[in-house]
Design an enzyme around this catalytic site. Sequence first.
Site, PDB file in Angstrom:
ATOM      1  N   ALA A  13       0.809  -1.356   0.202  1.00  0.00           N
ATOM      2  CA  ALA A  13      -0.312  -0.003   0.187  1.00  0.00           C
ATOM      3  C   ALA A  13       0.640   0.872  -0.289  1.00  0.00           C
ATOM      4  CB  ALA A  13      -0.746  -0.104   1.287  1.00  0.00           C
ATOM      5  N   ASP A  14       0.368   2.588  -0.458  1.00  0.00           N
ATOM      6  CA  ASP A  14       0.602   3.870  -0.242  1.00  0.00           C
ATOM      7  C   ASP A  14       0.282   4.774  -0.764  1.00  0.00           C
ATOM      8  OD1 ASP A  14       3.946   4.909  -0.827  1.00  0.00           O
ATOM      9  OD2 ASP A  14       2.334   6.275  -1.527  1.00  0.00           O
TER      10      ASP A  14
END
Length: 184
Positions: free
Chosen positions: A66-67
């Site tokens: 995730a970012d």
Amino acid sequence: MRLLILASESKRRVQILSMLGFKFLVVPSYIEEKHHSKPILTARRLAFKKAFTVWKDYKFATVLGADTVVVLGREILGKPKDKEEAIQMLRKLSGKWHRVITGVSVISPKGRYTFHDTAWVKFRAMSLKDIEEYVETGEPMDKAGAYAIQGIGARFVERIKGDFYTVMGLPASKTYEVLKNVLD
């Protein structure tokens, strides 16, 4: 149930995945985070890159990357390099709405799924003293946009439209649905 690996050592993502009831290992993905001019593309690409980097060594598992990016107008506000940059970011956000986009990528033997979620956050007007005191706590230093909505930074949040957990770093409901289908 398949092995789930979180390709991040983010305490916030660990907290959200645990809250959702998943058991998982943490295997950080150390990649260079280069921002594209398009925020959604940046979040999705970096999430995939993080997941893929770890998945290459754990192809039997399901890997989640995730970012999160903070966007003010067209400017992506990443993690501040130092206290001065954190102060500058928070001054820009003061009294304004901004977007928080979290990209998520899940790679497993059942397939690859990449998605994102966007939330809007409105900061109250902040004095320079408020900002400097906050930066001195150290909390903003490893956070996109130089704040943590679930921490001391909550004192600046006037309103939010969208998923609180997207701002925190992992859209809870969307992530749960994808993982539930992939892990069963």
